[in-house]
Design a protein around this motif. Structure first.
Motif, PDB file in Angstrom:
ATOM      1  N   ARG A   1     -20.977   6.701  28.034  1.00  0.00           N
ATOM      2  CA  ARG A   1     -22.380   6.668  27.629  1.00  0.00           C
ATOM      3  C   ARG A   1     -22.823   5.239  27.318  1.00  0.00           C
ATOM      4  N   LEU A   2     -21.958   4.453  26.686  1.00  0.00           N
ATOM      5  CA  LEU A   2     -22.294   3.056  26.412  1.00  0.00           C
ATOM      6  C   LEU A   2     -22.443   2.273  27.709  1.00  0.00           C
TER       7      LEU A   2
ATOM      8  N   ALA B   1     -26.171  -0.446  31.821  1.00  0.00           N
ATOM      9  CA  ALA B   1     -26.407  -0.658  33.244  1.00  0.00           C
ATOM     10  C   ALA B   1     -27.700  -1.419  33.517  1.00  0.00           C
ATOM     11  N   PRO B   2     -28.833  -1.082  32.890  1.00  0.00           N
ATOM     12  CA  PRO B   2     -30.054  -1.860  33.162  1.00  0.00           C
ATOM     13  C   PRO B   2     -29.927  -3.326  32.759  1.00  0.00           C
ATOM     14  N   VAL B   3     -29.191  -3.598  31.693  1.00  0.00           N
ATOM     15  CA  VAL B   3     -29.006  -4.982  31.260  1.00  0.00           C
ATOM     16  C   VAL B   3     -28.212  -5.751  32.312  1.00  0.00           C
ATOM     17  N   HIS B   4     -27.152  -5.133  32.819  1.00  0.00           N
ATOM     18  CA  HIS B   4     -26.336  -5.793  33.845  1.00  0.00           C
ATOM     19  C   HIS B   4     -27.134  -5.980  35.135  1.00  0.00           C
TER      20      HIS B   4
ATOM     21  N   ALA C   1     -10.787  12.355  24.962  1.00  0.00           N
ATOM     22  CA  ALA C   1     -11.956  12.824  25.703  1.00  0.00           C
ATOM     23  C   ALA C   1     -13.242  12.351  25.042  1.00  0.00           C
ATOM     24  N   CYS C   2     -13.296  12.415  23.722  1.00  0.00           N
ATOM     25  CA  CYS C   2     -14.488  11.931  23.007  1.00  0.00           C
ATOM     26  C   CYS C   2     -14.654  10.426  23.172  1.00  0.00           C
ATOM     27  N   ALA C   3     -13.558   9.690  23.115  1.00  0.00           N
ATOM     28  CA  ALA C   3     -13.627   8.237  23.293  1.00  0.00           C
ATOM     29  C   ALA C   3     -14.075   7.879  24.705  1.00  0.00           C
ATOM     30  N   ALA C   4     -13.575   8.608  25.698  1.00  0.00           N
ATOM     31  CA  ALA C   4     -13.979   8.346  27.083  1.00  0.00           C
ATOM     32  C   ALA C   4     -15.461   8.663  27.278  1.00  0.00           C
ATOM     33  N   LEU C   5     -15.920   9.746  26.690  1.00  0.00           N
ATOM     34  CA  LEU C   5     -17.337  10.100  26.792  1.00  0.00           C
ATOM     35  C   LEU C   5     -18.210   9.050  26.124  1.00  0.00           C
ATOM     36  N   ALA C   6     -17.801   8.563  24.965  1.00  0.00           N
ATOM     37  CA  ALA C   6     -18.569   7.528  24.266  1.00  0.00           C
ATOM     38  C   ALA C   6     -18.609   6.237  25.084  1.00  0.00           C
ATOM     39  N   ALA C   7     -17.474   5.851  25.657  1.00  0.00           N
ATOM     40  CA  ALA C   7     -17.434   4.637  26.481  1.00  0.00           C
ATOM     41  C   ALA C   7     -18.306   4.790  27.721  1.00  0.00           C
TER      42      ALA C   7
END
Length: 95
Positions: free
Chosen positions: A47-48, A53-56, A39-45
């Motif tokens: 958020r990244l 998103a603005p860069v893409h 769950a923590c890894a999914a949340l971190a991914a």
């Protein structure tokens, strides 16, 4: 009795010796740890991904601008090509 010893004994706090027994309610088994880690890894991914998103979006807008620019160049070249063919046709009809 000295003054410093009397002050130390006056402010001494009595803490009874208590044996620490882990509560069964507080133990986390392997499955729960893995679930929490995922769950923590999914949340971190997530958020990244949101931060990127603005860069893409800017990258996509830049690529679209390049495509529009190339179509505009091609559209500008068509009248020049038509005039070249007309000039060549007139020159060959004179000969």
């Amino acid at each position: 009795m000295t003054a410093s010893l009397a002050i130390t004994q006056a402010f001494a706090i009595y803490v009874p010796a208590v044996e620490f027994v882990p509560s069964p309610m507080r133990t986390i088994d392997e499955e729960s740890r893995l679930t929490l880690l995922l769950a923590c890894a999914a949340l971190a991914a997530y958020r990244l991904r949101l931060q990127q998103a603005p860069v893409h979006r800017r990258t996509g807008e830049g690529r679209l601008a390049e495509v529009v620019n190339q179509y505009q160049r091609r559209a500008d070249l068509i009248p020049n090509l038509v005039n070249t063919v007309k000039g060549y046709a007139q020159q060959s009809s004179r000969c």
